[in-house]
Design an enzyme around this catalytic site. Structure first.
Site: not given
Ligand code: ATP
Length: 323
Positions: A72, A173, A11, A257, A127-129, A103-104, A131
């Site tokens: 994503r 979330r 995000g 956002r 991230t805006i969250d 986090d992701g 967290d």
């Molecule tokens: P936000 O918290 O703002 O949503 P985020 O970084 O948590 O940001 P995500 O879409 O959850 O957003 O994660 C970003 C990208 O990180 C995912 O689209 C994916 O490509 C990668 N990613 C997340 N989890 C995994 C994983 N277990 N293994 C490999 N890549 C991952």
């Protein structure tokens, strides 16, 4: 360290551009080349790299969104996808990746580092969250709470004119940071967050009081991830109990956002972008960089993704008394 790639992932959050700018300008100072990767991890896989120079980051510090776009990427979650990403990084002679995200994004970075240790990674909390573990505040959070607060102020004006009860759903979330802060700052009568089980009984008690004198606006701020259900489901429950009340729902959604980052977010993003390049020069790698108690803080990805920041119990107590 000769060549660094920077990307924004997951995000988007206000301040990502300020972070990109700080990376490019610091790298330029040390004569390190920077490539921007378009659309986050998906761009690593597709090989959408572009050289970033001072001209490209001119006039962006005040802009929301991200000039590098975000995405994503499901493919990055697969071994094959990450291998393709690695090949594109090799082809462009990239020594290190700076990934701004949540986090992701950190999880993806950790997996990649384990598979391809020769490329260094740094994560920045975008991230805006708010967290993410390893930083007191994330890039974009301050802007998001100010946007939410201003929106709730406006809603209060109309709520007050017609004695309405408004349920305002804010983002978050899994975390109630935005709800808690914007709720306190806007004088909300109740706040519901996923972290606190006492919220609903407290809300019901407050509504019993209101039932005696419904001649007031009443604002309930709800985090989107609150376990008692969506704001519309909450409305139905309350409407059933108080059929004569005028109850409305506003979901603030993605407007939280967007917009120009606040001063706090621009400065934080600038400090962290600068710190990312400095860290790589010192040989520090595979960590998330944040600020804890005003100091730059390095947290290994493994640790950053296992933990979550806790809600400040003092703020919950404050809310109990002031709401
Ligand atoms: P936000 O918290 O703002 O949503 P985020 O970084 O948590 O940001 P995500 O879409 O959850 O957003 O994660 C970003 C990208 O990180 C995912 O689209 C994916 O490509 C990668 N990613 C997340 N989890 C995994 C994983 N277990 N293994 C490999 N890549 C991952």
């Amino acid at each position: 360290m000769k060549r660094v790639a920077v990307l924004t992932s997951g995000g988007d959050s206000p301040g990502m551009n300020a972070a990109i700018r700080a990376v490019v300008k610091t790298a330029y100072f040390y004569q390190i080349e920077v490539f921007g990767v378009l659309r986050g991890y998906e761009g690593l896989i597709q090989g959408t790299f572009e050289p970033l120079n001072l001209e490209r980051v001119h006039n962006i510090i005040h802009r929301g969104g991200t000039i590098l776009k975000s995405a994503r990427s499901e493919r990055f979650k697969t071994e094959e996808g990450r291998k393709q990403a690695y090949e594109h990084l090799l082809k462009h002679n990239i020594d290190a990746v700076i990934a701004v995200g949540g986090d992701g994004t950190y999880t993806g970075a950790k997996v990649f580092c384990e598979e391809f240790p020769e490329i260094a990674w740094i994560g920045l909390p975008g991230t805006i969250d708010n967290d993410l573990y390893g930083t007191d505040f994330t890039i974009g959070y301050d802007t998001a709470i100010n946007t939410a607060m201003e929106a709730i102020d406006r809603i209060r004006d109309t709520a007050d004119a017609l004695n309405r009860l408004f349920i305002v759903e804010v983002m978050g979330r899994d975390a109630g940071f935005i709800a808690l802060r914007s709720g306190i700052a806007s004088g909300a009568e109740a706040v519901l967050i996923p972290e606190s089980k006492a919220d609903l009984p407290r809300l019901l008690r407050r509504l019993e009081q209101r039932a005696k004198n419904p001649e007031h606006a009443f604002i309930v701020v709800v985090a989107e991830g609150d376990e008692i259900g969506s704001s519309l489901a909450l409305k139905q429950k309350l409407q059933y109990k108080y059929p004569r009340w005028d109850i409305r729902v506003v979901v603030l959604g993605h407007l939280q956002r967007g917009g120009a980052p606040t001063c706090a977010d621009r400065v934080l993003a600038s400090e962290l972008g600068f710190a990312a390049v400095e860290a790589l020069r010192k040989g520090i790698k595979n960590v998330a960089i944040g600020k804890v108690h005003k100091e730059i803080h390095y947290t290994p990805f493994e640790q950053a993704i296992k933990h979550h920041n806790d809600i400040n119990p003092n703020l919950l107590r404050l809310l109990e008394i002031l709401a």
